[in-house]
Design a protein around this motif. Structure first.
Motif, PDB file in Angstrom:
ATOM      1  N   VAL A 150       0.924  -1.229  -0.112  1.00 47.34           N
ATOM      2  CA  VAL A 150       0.128   0.063   0.083  1.00 47.34           C
ATOM      3  C   VAL A 150       1.016   1.182   0.130  1.00 47.34           C
ATOM      4  CG1 VAL A 150      -1.884   1.294   1.220  1.00 47.34           C
ATOM      5  CG2 VAL A 150      -1.960  -1.207   1.515  1.00 47.34           C
ATOM      6  N   VAL A 151       0.753   2.195  -0.631  1.00 46.01           N
ATOM      7  CA  VAL A 151       1.143   3.632  -0.821  1.00 46.01           C
ATOM      8  C   VAL A 151       0.215   4.489  -0.599  1.00 46.01           C
ATOM      9  CG1 VAL A 151       2.369   5.192  -2.371  1.00 46.01           C
ATOM     10  CG2 VAL A 151       3.317   2.959  -2.015  1.00 46.01           C
ATOM     11  N   PHE A 152       0.178   5.440   0.222  1.00 46.38           N
ATOM     12  CA  PHE A 152      -0.671   6.399   0.448  1.00 46.38           C
ATOM     13  C   PHE A 152      -0.031   7.537  -0.335  1.00 46.38           C
ATOM     14  CE2 PHE A 152      -0.729   3.610   3.986  1.00 46.38           C
ATOM     15  CZ  PHE A 152      -1.890   3.372   4.251  1.00 46.38           C
ATOM     16  N   ASN A 198      -4.418   2.682  13.216  1.00 50.17           N
ATOM     17  CA  ASN A 198      -4.396   1.277  14.177  1.00 50.17           C
ATOM     18  C   ASN A 198      -3.507   0.420  13.243  1.00 50.17           C
ATOM     19  OD1 ASN A 198      -4.022   0.337  16.624  1.00 50.17           O
ATOM     20  ND2 ASN A 198      -5.591  -0.793  16.336  1.00 50.17           N
ATOM     21  N   VAL A 199      -2.650   0.751  12.261  1.00 51.49           N
ATOM     22  CA  VAL A 199      -1.744  -0.159  11.510  1.00 51.49           C
ATOM     23  C   VAL A 199      -0.232   0.466  11.387  1.00 51.49           C
ATOM     24  CG1 VAL A 199      -3.642  -1.430  10.234  1.00 51.49           C
ATOM     25  CG2 VAL A 199      -2.455   0.765   9.316  1.00 51.49           C
ATOM     26  N   ASN A 200       0.566  -0.237  11.241  1.00 50.98           N
ATOM     27  CA  ASN A 200       1.722   0.082  11.122  1.00 50.98           C
ATOM     28  C   ASN A 200       2.351   0.668   9.704  1.00 50.98           C
ATOM     29  OD1 ASN A 200       2.754  -0.546  13.799  1.00 50.98           O
ATOM     30  ND2 ASN A 200       2.923  -2.684  13.142  1.00 50.98           N
ATOM     31  N   ILE A 201       2.704   1.983   9.375  1.00 52.57           N
ATOM     32  CA  ILE A 201       2.730   2.464   8.244  1.00 52.57           C
ATOM     33  C   ILE A 201       4.361   3.296   8.320  1.00 52.57           C
ATOM     34  CG2 ILE A 201       2.043   4.276   6.545  1.00 52.57           C
ATOM     35  CD1 ILE A 201      -0.729   3.820   7.832  1.00 52.57           C
ATOM     36  N   ARG A 202       5.080   3.080   7.467  1.00 54.11           N
ATOM     37  CA  ARG A 202       6.319   3.555   7.280  1.00 54.11           C
ATOM     38  C   ARG A 202       6.295   4.882   6.516  1.00 54.11           C
ATOM     39  NH1 ARG A 202       6.691  -1.455   5.612  1.00 54.11           N
ATOM     40  NH2 ARG A 202       7.410  -0.726   3.488  1.00 54.11           N
ATOM     41  N   TYR A 218       6.832   7.273  -9.817  1.00 53.66           N
ATOM     42  CA  TYR A 218       7.343   7.231  -8.318  1.00 53.66           C
ATOM     43  C   TYR A 218       6.522   6.495  -7.540  1.00 53.66           C
ATOM     44  CZ  TYR A 218      10.017   9.069  -4.447  1.00 53.66           C
ATOM     45  OH  TYR A 218      10.924   9.145  -3.328  1.00 53.66           O
ATOM     46  N   ALA A 219       5.291   6.738  -7.517  1.00 52.22           N
ATOM     47  CA  ALA A 219       4.406   5.663  -6.469  1.00 52.22           C
ATOM     48  C   ALA A 219       4.410   4.355  -6.694  1.00 52.22           C
ATOM     49  CB  ALA A 219       3.105   6.210  -6.341  1.00 52.22           C
ATOM     50  N   LEU A 220       4.574   4.012  -8.170  1.00 47.92           N
ATOM     51  CA  LEU A 220       4.232   2.697  -8.526  1.00 47.92           C
ATOM     52  C   LEU A 220       5.616   1.952  -8.365  1.00 47.92           C
ATOM     53  CD1 LEU A 220       2.142   2.937 -11.749  1.00 47.92           C
ATOM     54  CD2 LEU A 220       1.409   1.630  -9.691  1.00 47.92           C
ATOM     55  N   ASN A 221       6.632   2.592  -8.435  1.00 48.79           N
ATOM     56  CA  ASN A 221       7.820   2.080  -8.042  1.00 48.79           C
ATOM     57  C   ASN A 221       7.991   1.935  -6.573  1.00 48.79           C
ATOM     58  OD1 ASN A 221      10.928   1.464  -8.854  1.00 48.79           O
ATOM     59  ND2 ASN A 221      11.231   3.047  -7.246  1.00 48.79           N
ATOM     60  N   SER A 222       7.656   2.441  -5.728  1.00 47.79           N
ATOM     61  CA  SER A 222       7.512   2.600  -4.232  1.00 47.79           C
ATOM     62  C   SER A 222       6.566   1.074  -3.937  1.00 47.79           C
ATOM     63  CB  SER A 222       7.166   3.784  -3.444  1.00 47.79           C
ATOM     64  OG  SER A 222       6.844   3.431  -2.118  1.00 47.79           O
ATOM     65  N   GLN A 224       7.654  -2.491  -2.216  1.00 48.41           N
ATOM     66  CA  GLN A 224       6.949  -3.064  -0.838  1.00 48.41           C
ATOM     67  C   GLN A 224       6.654  -4.593  -1.441  1.00 48.41           C
ATOM     68  OE1 GLN A 224       3.648  -1.285   0.977  1.00 48.41           O
ATOM     69  NE2 GLN A 224       4.511   0.904   0.033  1.00 48.41           N
ATOM     70  N   ALA A 225       5.990  -4.728  -2.694  1.00 51.31           N
ATOM     71  CA  ALA A 225       5.745  -6.163  -3.135  1.00 51.31           C
ATOM     72  C   ALA A 225       6.803  -7.015  -3.072  1.00 51.31           C
ATOM     73  CB  ALA A 225       4.998  -6.118  -4.406  1.00 51.31           C
ATOM     74  N   ALA A 226       8.061  -6.721  -3.526  1.00 51.63           N
ATOM     75  CA  ALA A 226       8.973  -7.426  -3.390  1.00 51.63           C
ATOM     76  C   ALA A 226       9.512  -7.955  -2.217  1.00 51.63           C
ATOM     77  CB  ALA A 226      10.181  -6.956  -4.166  1.00 51.63           C
ATOM     78  N   SER A 227       9.402  -6.886  -1.131  1.00 53.53           N
ATOM     79  CA  SER A 227       9.751  -7.132   0.338  1.00 53.53           C
ATOM     80  C   SER A 227       8.689  -8.143   0.786  1.00 53.53           C
ATOM     81  CB  SER A 227       9.744  -5.939   1.064  1.00 53.53           C
ATOM     82  OG  SER A 227       8.553  -5.258   1.133  1.00 53.53           O
ATOM     83  N   LEU A 228       7.648  -8.074   0.523  1.00 51.84           N
ATOM     84  CA  LEU A 228       6.533  -9.011   0.992  1.00 51.84           C
ATOM     85  C   LEU A 228       6.626 -10.514   0.329  1.00 51.84           C
ATOM     86  CD1 LEU A 228       3.628  -6.701   1.399  1.00 51.84           C
ATOM     87  CD2 LEU A 228       4.753  -7.630   2.886  1.00 51.84           C
ATOM     88  N   GLY A 229       7.371 -10.535  -0.987  1.00 51.84           N
ATOM     89  CA  GLY A 229       7.561 -11.870  -1.629  1.00 51.84           C
ATOM     90  C   GLY A 229       6.117 -11.824  -2.318  1.00 51.84           C
ATOM     91  N   GLN A 230       5.561 -10.717  -3.065  1.00 53.39           N
ATOM     92  CA  GLN A 230       4.476 -10.862  -3.844  1.00 53.39           C
ATOM     93  C   GLN A 230       4.672 -10.205  -5.166  1.00 53.39           C
ATOM     94  OE1 GLN A 230       1.210  -8.803  -1.831  1.00 53.39           O
ATOM     95  NE2 GLN A 230       1.675  -9.901   0.096  1.00 53.39           N
ATOM     96  N   GLN A 231       3.844 -10.777  -6.212  1.00 55.13           N
ATOM     97  CA  GLN A 231       3.792  -9.979  -7.470  1.00 55.13           C
ATOM     98  C   GLN A 231       2.436  -9.399  -7.797  1.00 55.13           C
ATOM     99  OE1 GLN A 231       5.214 -13.042 -10.301  1.00 55.13           O
ATOM    100  NE2 GLN A 231       7.202 -12.326  -9.978  1.00 55.13           N
ATOM    101  N   MET A 232       2.007  -8.306  -7.679  1.00 58.07           N
ATOM    102  CA  MET A 232       1.049  -7.441  -7.986  1.00 58.07           C
ATOM    103  C   MET A 232       0.284  -7.911  -9.339  1.00 58.07           C
ATOM    104  SD  MET A 232       1.703  -3.773  -6.306  1.00 58.07           S
ATOM    105  CE  MET A 232       2.930  -3.516  -7.494  1.00 58.07           C
TER     106      MET A 232
END
Length: 355
Positions: free
Chosen positions: A61-63, A84-88, A265-269, A273-281
Protein backbone atom coordinates in the motif's frame (compact mmCIF):
# COMPACT_ATOMS: atom_id res chain seq x y z
CA UNK A 1 -11.41 29.15 -13.66
CA UNK A 2 -14.94 28.54 -12.50
CA UNK A 3 -15.89 25.60 -10.31
CA UNK A 4 -19.37 24.16 -10.75
CA UNK A 5 -21.14 21.51 -8.80
CA UNK A 6 -20.37 17.96 -9.84
CA UNK A 7 -23.36 16.55 -11.70
CA UNK A 8 -23.27 12.97 -10.50
CA UNK A 9 -24.88 10.17 -12.43
CA UNK A 10 -24.23 6.44 -12.42
CA UNK A 11 -23.96 4.63 -15.74
CA UNK A 12 -23.91 0.89 -16.35
CA UNK A 13 -24.49 0.18 -12.67
CA UNK A 14 -23.41 -3.43 -12.17
CA UNK A 15 -22.29 -5.60 -9.24
CA UNK A 16 -18.51 -5.80 -8.94
CA UNK A 17 -16.89 -8.88 -10.39
CA UNK A 18 -14.44 -10.95 -8.37
CA UNK A 19 -11.23 -8.98 -7.93
CA UNK A 20 -7.62 -10.05 -7.84
CA UNK A 21 -6.23 -11.46 -4.59
CA UNK A 22 -2.73 -10.31 -5.60
CA UNK A 23 -3.00 -6.56 -5.58
CA UNK A 24 -1.49 -3.24 -4.57
CA UNK A 25 -3.25 -0.07 -3.50
CA UNK A 26 -2.50 3.59 -4.17
CA UNK A 27 -4.69 5.37 -1.63
CA UNK A 28 -5.51 9.06 -1.37
CA UNK A 29 -5.69 10.46 2.18
CA UNK A 30 -7.90 13.56 2.51
CA UNK A 31 -11.51 12.70 1.73
CA UNK A 32 -10.77 8.96 1.64
CA UNK A 33 -9.18 8.08 5.01
CA UNK A 34 -9.64 11.30 6.93
CA UNK A 35 -11.56 14.52 6.59
CA UNK A 36 -9.96 17.31 8.59
CA UNK A 37 -9.10 15.74 11.96
CA UNK A 38 -11.76 13.03 11.67
CA UNK A 39 -11.16 9.47 10.50
CA UNK A 40 -13.86 8.53 8.00
CA UNK A 41 -16.19 5.71 9.21
CA UNK A 42 -15.29 2.26 7.86
CA UNK A 43 -11.64 3.13 7.29
CA UNK A 44 -10.13 1.62 10.44
CA UNK A 45 -12.04 -1.66 10.10
CA UNK A 46 -11.03 -1.88 6.46
CA UNK A 47 -7.33 -1.56 7.20
CA UNK A 48 -7.54 -4.00 10.08
CA UNK A 49 -8.65 -6.56 7.48
CA UNK A 50 -5.58 -5.69 5.40
CA UNK A 51 -3.28 -6.42 8.35
CA UNK A 52 -1.95 -9.57 10.00
CA UNK A 53 -3.53 -8.91 13.39
CA UNK A 54 -0.34 -7.29 14.66
CA UNK A 55 -0.76 -4.09 12.70
CA UNK A 56 1.43 -5.11 9.74
CA UNK A 57 -0.12 -4.67 6.29
CA UNK A 58 -0.21 -7.89 4.28
CA UNK A 59 -0.49 -6.20 0.87
CA UNK A 60 1.58 -3.40 -0.67
CA UNK A 61 0.00 0.00 0.00
CA UNK A 62 1.23 3.49 -0.88
CA UNK A 63 -0.59 6.50 0.48
CA UNK A 64 -0.52 8.95 -2.41
CA UNK A 65 -1.59 12.48 -1.55
CA UNK A 66 -1.39 15.97 -2.99
CA UNK A 67 -0.82 17.28 0.53
CA UNK A 68 2.64 18.35 1.64
CA UNK A 69 2.59 20.17 4.98
CA UNK A 70 4.40 17.43 6.92
CA UNK A 71 7.32 15.10 6.21
CA UNK A 72 6.70 11.56 4.99
CA UNK A 73 7.78 10.20 8.38
CA UNK A 74 5.45 12.56 10.29
CA UNK A 75 2.53 11.72 8.00
CA UNK A 76 3.21 8.00 8.44
CA UNK A 77 3.18 8.40 12.21
CA UNK A 78 -0.12 10.30 12.06
CA UNK A 79 -1.78 7.70 9.81
CA UNK A 80 -0.44 4.80 11.89
CA UNK A 81 -2.20 6.25 14.92
CA UNK A 82 -5.45 7.00 13.08
CA UNK A 83 -5.68 3.65 11.25
CA UNK A 84 -4.15 1.49 13.99
CA UNK A 85 -1.71 -0.17 11.58
CA UNK A 86 2.04 0.20 11.10
CA UNK A 87 2.87 2.62 8.28
CA UNK A 88 6.41 3.63 7.32
CA UNK A 89 7.62 6.85 5.77
CA UNK A 90 8.52 5.06 2.53
CA UNK A 91 4.84 4.18 2.13
CA UNK A 92 3.92 7.88 1.94
CA UNK A 93 4.23 9.81 -1.32
CA UNK A 94 3.48 13.47 -0.68
CA UNK A 95 2.92 15.89 -3.53
CA UNK A 96 6.51 17.11 -3.31
CA UNK A 97 8.17 13.70 -2.73
CA UNK A 98 9.02 13.23 -6.47
CA UNK A 99 11.19 16.39 -6.26
CA UNK A 100 13.87 14.02 -4.99
CA UNK A 101 14.27 12.92 -8.62
CA UNK A 102 14.94 16.48 -9.90
CA UNK A 103 18.64 16.24 -9.08
CA UNK A 104 19.67 18.85 -11.67
CA UNK A 105 17.78 21.42 -9.55
CA UNK A 106 19.38 20.51 -6.23
CA UNK A 107 22.44 22.76 -6.54
CA UNK A 108 20.49 25.81 -7.77
CA UNK A 109 19.23 28.81 -5.80
CA UNK A 110 15.54 27.90 -5.78
CA UNK A 111 12.67 29.99 -4.44
CA UNK A 112 10.09 27.86 -2.62
CA UNK A 113 6.63 29.42 -2.53
CA UNK A 114 4.27 28.09 0.10
CA UNK A 115 3.60 28.04 3.81
CA UNK A 116 4.88 26.33 6.92
CA UNK A 117 7.81 26.95 9.24
CA UNK A 118 9.45 23.76 7.98
CA UNK A 119 9.35 24.70 4.28
CA UNK A 120 13.12 25.26 4.09
CA UNK A 121 14.00 22.13 6.02
CA UNK A 122 11.59 20.10 3.89
CA UNK A 123 13.26 21.44 0.74
CA UNK A 124 16.69 20.46 2.09
CA UNK A 125 15.39 17.01 3.00
CA UNK A 126 14.26 16.65 -0.63
CA UNK A 127 17.83 17.39 -1.77
CA UNK A 128 17.77 21.16 -2.41
CA UNK A 129 20.92 22.78 -1.02
CA UNK A 130 19.98 26.43 -1.43
CA UNK A 131 16.25 26.93 -0.82
CA UNK A 132 14.91 30.48 -0.40
CA UNK A 133 11.49 31.32 1.08
CA UNK A 134 9.41 34.48 1.34
CA UNK A 135 10.51 35.31 4.89
CA UNK A 136 14.09 35.60 3.56
CA UNK A 137 12.92 38.15 1.00
CA UNK A 138 10.85 40.10 3.54
CA UNK A 139 13.94 40.30 5.77
CA UNK A 140 16.46 41.24 3.06
CA UNK A 141 14.38 43.17 0.48
CA UNK A 142 11.37 44.43 2.47
CA UNK A 143 10.35 47.15 0.01
CA UNK A 144 9.24 44.60 -2.57
CA UNK A 145 5.93 44.28 -0.71
CA UNK A 146 4.05 47.60 -0.87
CA UNK A 147 0.55 46.27 -1.48
CA UNK A 148 -0.13 47.11 2.16
CA UNK A 149 -0.31 50.91 2.55
CA UNK A 150 0.84 50.54 6.13
CA UNK A 151 3.95 48.68 4.99
CA UNK A 152 4.57 51.24 2.26
CA UNK A 153 4.52 54.12 4.73
CA UNK A 154 6.70 52.29 7.27
CA UNK A 155 9.50 51.56 4.79
CA UNK A 156 11.81 54.45 3.96
CA UNK A 157 13.37 53.32 0.69
CA UNK A 158 11.90 51.75 -2.41
CA UNK A 159 15.24 50.86 -4.01
CA UNK A 160 17.03 47.54 -4.06
CA UNK A 161 20.00 47.09 -1.72
CA UNK A 162 23.39 47.99 -3.22
CA UNK A 163 24.25 44.30 -3.05
CA UNK A 164 21.61 41.63 -3.41
CA UNK A 165 21.69 38.69 -0.97
CA UNK A 166 24.06 35.80 -1.63
CA UNK A 167 21.16 33.60 -2.73
CA UNK A 168 20.49 35.85 -5.73
CA UNK A 169 19.98 35.38 -8.60
CA UNK A 170 17.18 32.85 -8.23
CA UNK A 171 17.59 30.04 -10.76
CA UNK A 172 14.27 28.24 -10.39
CA UNK A 173 10.89 28.34 -8.65
CA UNK A 174 8.99 25.60 -6.82
CA UNK A 175 5.41 26.28 -5.73
CA UNK A 176 5.48 23.71 -2.96
CA UNK A 177 2.04 24.15 -1.43
CA UNK A 178 -0.73 26.72 -1.09
CA UNK A 179 0.67 30.05 0.18
CA UNK A 180 -1.12 31.94 2.92
CA UNK A 181 -0.41 35.54 1.89
CA UNK A 182 -1.17 35.23 -1.80
CA UNK A 183 -0.59 38.91 -2.57
CA UNK A 184 3.06 38.98 -1.48
CA UNK A 185 3.80 35.63 -3.11
CA UNK A 186 2.22 36.66 -6.41
CA UNK A 187 4.15 39.94 -6.40
CA UNK A 188 7.53 38.31 -5.80
CA UNK A 189 6.88 35.44 -8.21
CA UNK A 190 6.06 37.96 -10.95
CA UNK A 191 9.24 39.87 -10.07
CA UNK A 192 11.26 36.69 -10.53
CA UNK A 193 9.49 35.55 -13.68
CA UNK A 194 9.68 38.94 -15.40
CA UNK A 195 13.38 39.45 -14.62
CA UNK A 196 14.49 35.80 -14.95
CA UNK A 197 15.45 35.76 -11.29
CA UNK A 198 17.68 38.85 -11.42
CA UNK A 199 15.33 41.46 -9.85
CA UNK A 200 17.02 44.12 -11.98
CA UNK A 201 15.11 44.87 -15.18
CA UNK A 202 12.29 43.19 -17.02
CA UNK A 203 13.65 40.57 -19.42
CA UNK A 204 10.95 39.59 -21.91
CA UNK A 205 13.33 38.23 -24.55
CA UNK A 206 14.94 35.46 -22.53
CA UNK A 207 13.25 32.15 -21.85
CA UNK A 208 11.09 31.94 -18.76
CA UNK A 209 12.61 31.08 -15.39
CA UNK A 210 11.87 27.36 -14.81
CA UNK A 211 8.87 26.75 -12.56
CA UNK A 212 7.66 23.53 -10.91
CA UNK A 213 4.20 23.51 -9.31
CA UNK A 214 3.30 20.81 -6.81
CA UNK A 215 -0.38 19.91 -6.77
CA UNK A 216 -2.72 20.66 -9.70
CA UNK A 217 -5.77 20.34 -7.41
CA UNK A 218 -8.17 23.27 -7.68
CA UNK A 219 -10.08 22.24 -4.56
CA UNK A 220 -9.95 19.73 -1.70
CA UNK A 221 -12.34 18.37 0.93
CA UNK A 222 -11.96 19.62 4.50
CA UNK A 223 -14.42 19.39 7.38
CA UNK A 224 -16.18 22.42 5.90
CA UNK A 225 -19.22 21.45 3.83
CA UNK A 226 -17.99 23.16 0.63
CA UNK A 227 -14.74 22.53 -1.32
CA UNK A 228 -11.74 24.69 -0.32
CA UNK A 229 -9.22 26.24 -2.73
CA UNK A 230 -5.99 24.28 -3.24
CA UNK A 231 -2.57 24.98 -4.74
CA UNK A 232 -3.77 24.58 -8.32
CA UNK A 233 -6.11 27.52 -7.83
CA UNK A 234 -3.16 29.70 -6.81
CA UNK A 235 -1.25 28.78 -9.98
CA UNK A 236 -4.32 29.34 -12.16
CA UNK A 237 -4.58 32.83 -10.69
CA UNK A 238 -0.87 33.56 -11.23
CA UNK A 239 -0.85 32.39 -14.86
CA UNK A 240 -3.11 35.06 -16.46
CA UNK A 241 -1.33 37.83 -14.54
CA UNK A 242 2.00 36.66 -15.94
CA UNK A 243 0.55 36.35 -19.44
CA UNK A 244 -0.90 39.87 -19.29
CA UNK A 245 2.41 41.36 -18.12
CA UNK A 246 4.80 39.32 -20.27
CA UNK A 247 2.76 38.63 -23.41
CA UNK A 248 3.32 34.87 -23.21
CA UNK A 249 1.84 31.89 -21.44
CA UNK A 250 3.22 30.69 -18.15
CA UNK A 251 5.20 27.45 -18.57
CA UNK A 252 4.64 25.11 -15.64
CA UNK A 253 6.07 21.67 -14.89
CA UNK A 254 3.43 19.99 -12.74
CA UNK A 255 4.01 17.22 -10.25
CA UNK A 256 1.45 15.53 -8.01
CA UNK A 257 -1.64 13.62 -9.04
CA UNK A 258 -2.63 13.10 -11.83
CA UNK A 259 0.82 13.61 -13.43
CA UNK A 260 2.80 10.73 -14.89
CA UNK A 261 5.97 11.51 -12.91
CA UNK A 262 4.14 11.15 -9.60
CA UNK A 263 2.49 7.87 -10.54
CA UNK A 264 5.79 6.44 -11.76
CA UNK A 265 7.38 7.31 -8.43
CA UNK A 266 4.47 5.82 -6.44
CA UNK A 267 4.32 2.64 -8.53
CA UNK A 268 8.05 2.09 -8.07
CA UNK A 269 7.56 2.34 -4.31
CA UNK A 270 4.64 -0.07 -4.52
CA UNK A 271 6.72 -2.61 -6.46
CA UNK A 272 9.50 -2.40 -3.88
CA UNK A 273 6.97 -3.17 -1.14
CA UNK A 274 5.58 -6.11 -3.10
CA UNK A 275 9.08 -7.51 -3.53
CA UNK A 276 9.76 -7.18 0.19
CA UNK A 277 6.54 -9.10 0.89
CA UNK A 278 7.43 -11.77 -1.67
CA UNK A 279 4.43 -10.87 -3.81
CA UNK A 280 3.81 -10.08 -7.46
CA UNK A 281 0.96 -7.65 -8.06
CA UNK A 282 -1.43 -8.64 -10.81
CA UNK A 283 -3.57 -5.54 -10.28
CA UNK A 284 -3.16 -2.05 -8.83
CA UNK A 285 -6.12 -0.02 -7.62
CA UNK A 286 -5.93 3.76 -7.38
CA UNK A 287 -8.46 4.91 -4.76
CA UNK A 288 -9.63 8.50 -4.31
CA UNK A 289 -12.52 10.94 -3.93
CA UNK A 290 -11.50 13.49 -6.60
CA UNK A 291 -12.73 12.68 -10.09
CA UNK A 292 -10.34 15.08 -11.84
CA UNK A 293 -7.28 13.95 -9.89
CA UNK A 294 -7.63 10.42 -8.52
CA UNK A 295 -9.82 8.85 -11.19
CA UNK A 296 -8.15 10.63 -14.11
CA UNK A 297 -4.69 9.87 -12.68
CA UNK A 298 -5.43 6.16 -12.28
CA UNK A 299 -7.06 5.92 -15.72
CA UNK A 300 -4.22 7.76 -17.45
CA UNK A 301 -1.57 5.58 -15.83
CA UNK A 302 -3.12 2.19 -16.57
CA UNK A 303 -4.51 1.46 -13.10
CA UNK A 304 -7.94 0.40 -11.90
CA UNK A 305 -9.65 3.59 -10.76
CA UNK A 306 -11.78 3.45 -7.62
CA UNK A 307 -14.03 6.37 -6.67
CA UNK A 308 -15.22 6.66 -3.07
CA UNK A 309 -18.07 8.93 -1.95
CA UNK A 310 -16.66 10.29 1.32
CA UNK A 311 -14.94 13.48 0.16
CA UNK A 312 -15.29 15.74 -2.87
CA UNK A 313 -17.50 13.20 -4.63
CA UNK A 314 -20.89 12.56 -3.04
CA UNK A 315 -23.49 10.04 -4.13
CA UNK A 316 -25.59 8.29 -1.49
CA UNK A 317 -26.98 5.82 -4.03
CA UNK A 318 -23.63 4.14 -4.63
CA UNK A 319 -22.78 1.02 -2.67
CA UNK A 320 -20.58 -1.20 -4.83
CA UNK A 321 -20.85 -0.56 -8.56
CA UNK A 322 -18.86 -0.63 -11.77
CA UNK A 323 -18.34 1.90 -14.55
CA UNK A 324 -19.49 5.02 -12.71
CA UNK A 325 -19.59 7.95 -15.11
CA UNK A 326 -19.47 11.48 -13.69
CA UNK A 327 -18.90 15.00 -14.92
CA UNK A 328 -15.73 16.88 -14.15
CA UNK A 329 -15.86 19.64 -11.53
CA UNK A 330 -13.95 21.83 -13.98
CA UNK A 331 -16.13 23.89 -16.27
CA UNK A 332 -13.56 23.57 -19.07
CA UNK A 333 -13.85 19.76 -19.09
CA UNK A 334 -17.03 18.65 -20.85
CA UNK A 335 -16.30 14.96 -21.49
CA UNK A 336 -17.60 12.53 -18.86
CA UNK A 337 -15.09 10.60 -16.76
CA UNK A 338 -15.58 6.93 -15.93
CA UNK A 339 -14.26 5.19 -12.82
CA UNK A 340 -13.76 1.44 -13.05
CA UNK A 341 -15.28 0.91 -9.61
CA UNK A 342 -17.10 2.96 -7.01
CA UNK A 343 -17.93 2.41 -3.36
CA UNK A 344 -19.61 4.31 -0.56
CA UNK A 345 -16.30 4.29 1.37
CA UNK A 346 -12.90 2.62 1.26
CA UNK A 347 -13.90 0.06 3.89
CA UNK A 348 -16.65 -1.26 1.64
CA UNK A 349 -14.23 -1.61 -1.27
CA UNK A 350 -11.63 -3.40 0.88
CA UNK A 351 -14.35 -5.83 2.04
CA UNK A 352 -15.14 -6.77 -1.53
CA UNK A 353 -11.47 -6.83 -2.52
CA UNK A 354 -10.76 -9.43 0.14
CA UNK A 355 -14.11 -11.19 -0.17
Amino acid sequence: MFIRRCCQCVANSQPLRSLSSSFGLLVDIDGVLIRGARTIPGTVKGFQKLSDGKGNLTHPVVFLTNGSYRSEAAKAEELSEKLNVNIRGDQIVLVNTPLRMFTDWHDRNVFFAGQGSSLCSTARDLGFKNPVVLKDIVRDIPMFDVISHRNRIALKSGVLPDELPDYMPIEGIVIANTPVNWDAHVQFLLDLLLTRGQLRASDKKSSQLPLIACNPDLVWASEYHLPRLACGAFVHMLAPLYEEMSGRELEVTWIGKPTEVTYKYALNSLREQAASLGQQMSEVYGIGDNVDVDVVGANNNGLNSVLVCTGLYKNEKIDLTRNVTVRSKRASVVEPITADYAASNIGRFIDHLLG
